[in-house]
Structure formats: C-alpha cells, structure tokens
Design an enzyme around this catalytic site. Structure first.
Site, PDB file in Angstrom:
ATOM      1  N   LYS A 270     -13.441  38.462  16.637  1.00 31.85           N
ATOM      2  CA  LYS A 270     -12.681  38.926  15.481  1.00 31.85           C
ATOM      3  C   LYS A 270     -11.455  39.717  15.933  1.00 31.85           C
ATOM      4  O   LYS A 270     -10.397  39.626  15.319  1.00 31.85           O
ATOM      5  CB  LYS A 270     -13.562  39.739  14.532  1.00 31.85           C
ATOM      6  CG  LYS A 270     -14.628  38.873  13.871  1.00 31.85           C
ATOM      7  CD  LYS A 270     -15.278  39.491  12.663  1.00 31.85           C
ATOM      8  CE  LYS A 270     -16.229  38.470  12.031  1.00 31.85           C
ATOM      9  NZ  LYS A 270     -16.973  38.965  10.892  1.00 31.85           N
TER      10      LYS A 270
ATOM     11  N   LYS B  28     -19.009  27.557  15.241  1.00 30.15           N
ATOM     12  CA  LYS B  28     -20.016  27.590  14.179  1.00 30.15           C
ATOM     13  C   LYS B  28     -19.372  27.500  12.792  1.00 30.15           C
ATOM     14  O   LYS B  28     -18.221  27.932  12.605  1.00 30.15           O
ATOM     15  CB  LYS B  28     -20.909  28.834  14.302  1.00 30.15           C
ATOM     16  CG  LYS B  28     -20.284  30.116  13.844  1.00 30.15           C
ATOM     17  CD  LYS B  28     -21.336  31.197  13.550  1.00 30.15           C
ATOM     18  CE  LYS B  28     -20.646  32.323  12.805  1.00 30.15           C
ATOM     19  NZ  LYS B  28     -21.462  33.166  12.002  1.00 30.15           N
TER      20      LYS B  28
ATOM     21  N   LYS C  76     -18.052  30.998   6.752  1.00 31.41           N
ATOM     22  CA  LYS C  76     -17.468  31.086   5.412  1.00 31.41           C
ATOM     23  C   LYS C  76     -16.041  31.622   5.448  1.00 31.41           C
ATOM     24  O   LYS C  76     -15.300  31.461   4.495  1.00 31.41           O
ATOM     25  CB  LYS C  76     -18.355  31.907   4.473  1.00 31.41           C
ATOM     26  CG  LYS C  76     -18.703  33.308   4.967  1.00 31.41           C
ATOM     27  CD  LYS C  76     -19.515  34.040   3.914  1.00 31.41           C
ATOM     28  CE  LYS C  76     -20.698  34.788   4.460  1.00 31.41           C
ATOM     29  NZ  LYS C  76     -20.392  35.980   5.260  1.00 31.41           N
TER      30      LYS C  76
HETATM   31  P1  ATP Z   1     -18.214  35.394   8.552  1.00 32.40           P
HETATM   32  O1  ATP Z   1     -17.620  34.042   8.650  1.00 32.40           O
HETATM   33  O2  ATP Z   1     -17.668  36.228   7.456  1.00 32.40           O
HETATM   34  O3  ATP Z   1     -18.317  36.103   9.865  1.00 32.40           O
HETATM   35  P2  ATP Z   1     -20.739  34.094   8.461  1.00 32.40           P
HETATM   36  O4  ATP Z   1     -20.565  32.860   7.673  1.00 32.40           O
HETATM   37  O5  ATP Z   1     -20.865  33.966   9.917  1.00 32.40           O
HETATM   38  O6  ATP Z   1     -19.676  35.156   8.080  1.00 32.40           O
HETATM   39  P3  ATP Z   1     -22.695  36.181   8.079  1.00 32.40           P
HETATM   40  O7  ATP Z   1     -22.693  36.967   6.856  1.00 32.40           O
HETATM   41  O8  ATP Z   1     -22.131  36.796   9.304  1.00 32.40           O
HETATM   42  O9  ATP Z   1     -22.012  34.774   7.847  1.00 32.40           O
HETATM   43  O10 ATP Z   1     -24.159  35.681   8.419  1.00 32.40           O
HETATM   44  C1  ATP Z   1     -25.276  35.724   7.571  1.00 32.40           C
HETATM   45  C2  ATP Z   1     -26.455  35.059   8.235  1.00 32.40           C
HETATM   46  O11 ATP Z   1     -26.213  33.650   8.317  1.00 32.40           O
HETATM   47  C3  ATP Z   1     -26.713  35.512   9.668  1.00 32.40           C
HETATM   48  O12 ATP Z   1     -28.110  35.591   9.882  1.00 32.40           O
HETATM   49  C4  ATP Z   1     -26.118  34.448  10.495  1.00 32.40           C
HETATM   50  O13 ATP Z   1     -26.734  34.338  11.759  1.00 32.40           O
HETATM   51  C5  ATP Z   1     -26.378  33.217   9.648  1.00 32.40           C
HETATM   52  N1  ATP Z   1     -25.374  32.195   9.904  1.00 32.40           N
HETATM   53  C6  ATP Z   1     -24.046  32.295   9.640  1.00 32.40           C
HETATM   54  N2  ATP Z   1     -23.407  31.174   9.981  1.00 32.40           N
HETATM   55  C7  ATP Z   1     -24.363  30.328  10.480  1.00 32.40           C
HETATM   56  C8  ATP Z   1     -24.334  29.015  11.016  1.00 32.40           C
HETATM   57  N3  ATP Z   1     -23.205  28.338  11.094  1.00 32.40           N
HETATM   58  N4  ATP Z   1     -25.493  28.454  11.413  1.00 32.40           N
HETATM   59  C9  ATP Z   1     -26.646  29.134  11.311  1.00 32.40           C
HETATM   60  N5  ATP Z   1     -26.746  30.385  10.830  1.00 32.40           N
HETATM   61  C10 ATP Z   1     -25.634  30.988  10.417  1.00 32.40           C
END
Ligand code: ATP
Ligand code: LTN
Length: 332
Positions: A113, A195, A198
């Site tokens: 980030k 990965k 969102k």
């Molecule tokens: P951001 O993009 O805002 O960093 P994010 O989509 O990675 O957010 P988080 O809120 O950080 O989402 O994650 C919430 C949960 O979802 C965590 O347990 C994280 O490990 C899981 N998670 C997020 N993205 C993935 C993914 N692509 N595959 C599997 N698990 C995920």
C-alpha cells in the site's frame, strides 16, 4: 468444555468480492455452531487509507447487511462495528509500546500500500497490524479464519501475545490462523498473479457479491486465460487455475472431477457453466441483502446489541492487561 474462540473481520473499504466471500465469510458461516465467534466490520482499519466519510458510512452498513445475507447469525455470533468497541484502541496503544518498528516495516501489506501511494503516508497504515493483533488478543481468540494474505499479520499477533506473556505473565492466548487450502487466495480475473481485491481500479478484475447475472457472465467471459485451449490445472495456466478453484469451492467438486468434465471441450463451455454457477450461488445472498439493507432499524439493533456483547467480553481482559503493565485500576 468451553468452545474455542474465533475472531475475524473485513474492512468496509468497498463492496465485497467473491474473494472476500470464498476466502473468509463463507468459512465463518460454517464455524458459527462450533465456536464462540466474533465478527467485526473493521472501520478503524479502513481509515488507514483515505476514505470519503459518506462512503465509509454506507460501506459499513453494506458489509453488515452482507454478513447477515451470507448467513452470519447475530443469535449465534457477536457481530459489531469495530469503532463502537473502543477497548480495541486501548489495547492497541499498550501493544504498540511493545511492537518493533523493524517488524512492522517488513509487513508486505504495508509495503504494497505504501508503494502505491504517492501521498505522504499516515502513521496508522504502519501501526495497523498492532490494532489487528489487539482485535484478536482482546477476545482470547484461538482461531482466526482469514485469507492467505493475512498470515504475516497473524504472525505478529502471535509474537505480541508471546512477548507480553513472557514479559509479564500468562495473559493472552496465542492465536492460530485458519486458512483453507482451496480458495484462500482468489486471484484477479485480469491478472492471475495478483489477488482479487475490492480496491482494484479495474472493475473487470473482480466479481462483487452484488453483481447481477449479466455482469457476472460478462466478467467471467472476459477473464484472462491463455492460448493453450485445454482445460487443465497447473501453474502455467494460472488464469484457468484460478477459475477452476472458484468452480471447485462453489460446487464442492474436486479439481480432478472438473478437469475430467471438460475433457475435449473448450474454455467457452467451461466459462459459460462457471458463470451460471457463480450467479446461482450469489443470487440468494443478493436477494437477502436487498431486503436487509432497507431495514435500517434491524441493522441498528444488530450492531448495537453486538457492540454491547463485545464490550462485555473484552472488559476483563483489558483490565487485566492494564493492571499488569502498572496502571492504577479505576475506582469509578
Ligand atoms: P482491500 O482491497 O481494501 O485491501 P480486500 O479485498 O483485500 O481489501 P479485506 O477487507 O482486506 O479485503 O479482507 C477481508 C478478508 O477477505 C480477509 O480475511 C482476507 O484474507 C480475505 N480476502 C480478501 N481478498 C481475498 C482473495 N482474493 N482471496 C481470498 N481471500 C481474500
Ligand atoms: N487486516 C484484515 C482485517 C482485519 C482482521 C482483524 C482480520 C482487521 N482485524 C482481526 C482478522 C482478525 C484484512 O485486511 N483483511
């Protein structure tokens, strides 16, 4: 015998993707009957990157409604908004006094980030994992169900628990990650080396839980694959591998079964079926969500009762920690 304690959370930084669902929330739903579960919408974490206030408010309620729509049950689990339980912050300050700058600067999420931001970095982005450790340790958590990307943060929570226990006396439970093998890391549909997230700028890289059928079909059709043209599961065909993983988790079919089913068929057939499977799995969640998001009174009841329950659970641990570090106990 008392049930094991579970804690996890999602940041209200945008609409949830199937990565969040498959990697985290779907798994939480299954844990509710067997564990004392705590699920938070971690808004304090969300502000470590700039947020528009009105959007943060909206996203927080949306994530809550999605938790409920996906099957989290406030009768079984403690569901709350992180900023309502200020005990998390009180513990975080104490734990930050025991956290090493070196270890925090090695966190990959921070490095990622930080490298993407051209603005001045804020201090909370750096100390974020300490707050996450506090979330977990405050509840005497045994298990933390998360996606693969959170492993390193969990390692820090374990280190802090052990450091505190060694320096003072046995206080915290040393938590363990619960990371599922399949679906722990759903990749971007446009670039299978990163990965699915969102906060990705490219809307075609993710499927949202609230995408409609036509959008889901379109995004899966456009998902990056390769020119090999044979449905098989290996690292060279990373895009396809990711799609097979999604297929497998949502249907409970093994990878072998899926590969066999598409023997002699092209990517078009496979993608067409996958799109239907994803749309069918998400439809009940989307319908339930539409009902819940309108019912602001009910949502308010859930998060208020959740915060009360959470506060009750954290009280003892926080005052124990305060006493051990040498604070004078409050007499009022
Ligand atoms: P951001 O993009 O805002 O960093 P994010 O989509 O990675 O957010 P988080 O809120 O950080 O989402 O994650 C919430 C949960 O979802 C965590 O347990 C994280 O490990 C899981 N998670 C997020 N993205 C993935 C993914 N692509 N595959 C599997 N698990 C995920
Ligand atoms: N850092 C996590 C969200 C999060 C969390 C937690 C997960 C904050 N506190 C406690 C598990 C336990 C993330 O970005 N996914």
């Amino acid at each position: 015998m008392s049930k094991g304690v579970v804690f996890s959370g999602v940041q209200p930084t945008g609409e949830l993707t199937i990565g969040n669902y498959i990697g985290a929330i779907k798994h939480w739903v299954d844990l509710q009957d067997d564990y004392d579960c705590n699920f938070s919408i971690v808004d304090l974490h969300a502000i470590t990157v700039p947020q528009i206030p009105a959007n943060l408010r909206k996203n927080t309620l949306e994530v809550l409604a999605l938790y409920l729509a996906a099957g989290l049950d406030p009768e079984k689990s403690t569901i709350f908004i992180q900023s309502h339980v200020t005990e998390h912050l009180e513990l975080s300050w104490i734990l930050s006094s025991m956290s090493y700058m070196g270890q925090l600067s090695r966190m990959t999420q921070y490095k990622d980030k930080a490298s993407k931001s051209d603005e001045n970095l804020n201090a909370a982005l750096f100390t974020y994992p300490v707050l996450m450790a506090s979330d977990i340790l405050l509840y005497g958590t045994n298990f933390v169900p998360v996606g693969d990307d959170q492993k390193q943060h969990l390692e820090l929570a374990r280190d802090l628990a052990e450091r505190f226990n060694n320096r003072y006396s046995q206080t915290f439970v040393v938590p363990e990650p619960l990371i599922q093998e399949e679906g722990a890391r759903i990749m971007s549909l446009q670039d299978p080396t990163v990965k699915m997230s969102k906060s990705d700028d490219n809307v075609n890289s993710y499927i949202l839980l609230l995408d409609d059928r036509a959008t889901i079909i379109r995004k899966i059709k456009r998902a990056v694959t390769d020119s090999i043209g044979v449905v098989s599961y290996n690292d060279e065909q990373a895009g396809l591998k990711n799609l097979i993983n999604i297929y497998s988790v949502l249907t409970n079919k093994t990878v072998d079964e899926i590969v066999k089913k598409y023997e002699g068929k092209g990517y078009g057939d496979f993608k067409g079926d996958l799109a239907e499977i994803v749309a069918d799995s998400l439809e009940p969640i989307r319908n339930k969500y539409e009902e819940l998001i309108k019912d602001k009174d009910y949502l308010e009841k859930v998060y208020s009762e959740g915060a009360e329950k959470a506060k009750r659970k954290t009280k003892k641990m926080l005052s124990k920690v305060q006493r051990k570090v040498g604070f004078i106990q409050k007499k009022y």
